[in-house]
Write a protein that holds these residues in place. Structure first.
Motif, PDB file in Angstrom:
ATOM      1  N   ASP A 131     -13.100  -1.268  11.316  1.00 56.57           N
ATOM      2  CA  ASP A 131     -12.313  -2.497  11.201  1.00 56.57           C
ATOM      3  C   ASP A 131     -11.610  -2.823  12.517  1.00 56.57           C
ATOM      4  O   ASP A 131     -11.614  -3.968  12.970  1.00 56.57           O
ATOM      5  N   ARG A 132     -11.011  -1.837  13.144  1.00 53.33           N
ATOM      6  CA  ARG A 132     -10.290  -2.057  14.403  1.00 53.33           C
ATOM      7  C   ARG A 132     -11.256  -2.482  15.508  1.00 53.33           C
ATOM      8  O   ARG A 132     -10.966  -3.399  16.279  1.00 53.33           O
ATOM      9  N   GLU A 133     -12.427  -1.835  15.562  1.00 50.01           N
ATOM     10  CA  GLU A 133     -13.429  -2.208  16.563  1.00 50.01           C
ATOM     11  C   GLU A 133     -13.903  -3.640  16.338  1.00 50.01           C
ATOM     12  O   GLU A 133     -14.079  -4.399  17.292  1.00 50.01           O
ATOM     13  N   ALA A 134     -14.082  -4.026  15.072  1.00 48.99           N
ATOM     14  CA  ALA A 134     -14.504  -5.389  14.757  1.00 48.99           C
ATOM     15  C   ALA A 134     -13.452  -6.403  15.200  1.00 48.99           C
ATOM     16  O   ALA A 134     -13.793  -7.476  15.720  1.00 48.99           O
ATOM     17  N   ASP A 135     -12.184  -6.070  15.037  1.00 49.42           N
ATOM     18  CA  ASP A 135     -11.110  -6.962  15.481  1.00 49.42           C
ATOM     19  C   ASP A 135     -11.152  -7.156  17.001  1.00 49.42           C
ATOM     20  O   ASP A 135     -11.011  -8.273  17.503  1.00 49.42           O
TER      21      ASP A 135
END
Length: 125
Positions: free
Chosen positions: A7-11
């Protein structure tokens, strides 16, 4: 290339896709969650080690850029979701989306149009 993002990488990737090449500070400003500079840098370096992000030197800093297209990442994410939760069935995924979402008449019209166009492409000549 298989693209798998936390999720953090996608953000972080979303920030790069939307704004183009950016410094760590610029990416940090675009994120909804208030993350430390070093956390954003760590995520960017992780994405770079995976081959999803690259960088160029700008003075003493770096400007990071997406090395993969958003469309490719979306395709991988949907395929992963379909495989894991819908037994590889796009029909089950579609059925879920239609039955569980509050779709507007316009969204339904566009979906029908896409299905019709796809059916036309699949017809043997």
């Amino acid at each position: 290339m298989k693209i798998s993002l936390t999720d953090r990488e996608a953000d972080v990737m979303q920030a790069l896709w939307e704004s183009g090449p950016s410094t760590v500070a610029e990416v940090r400003e675009r994120l909804a969650d208030p993350l430390a500079y070093t956390t954003v840098l760590t995520v960017l370096r992780t994405l770079e080690s995976k081959g999803f992000v690259g960088h160029e030197a700008v003075g003493r800093g770096h400007r990071f850029f997406a090395s993969v297209q958003q469309r490719a990442a979306r395709k991988n994410a949907v395929q992963h979701l379909t495989d894991k939760l819908f037994k590889g069935s796009a029909e089950l995924l579609f059925s879920h989306l239609v039955s569980e979402q509050k779709l507007s008449a316009e969204q339904i019209r566009r979906m029908r149009q896409m299905l019709a166009e796809h059916a036309d492409e699949e017809k043997p000549e």
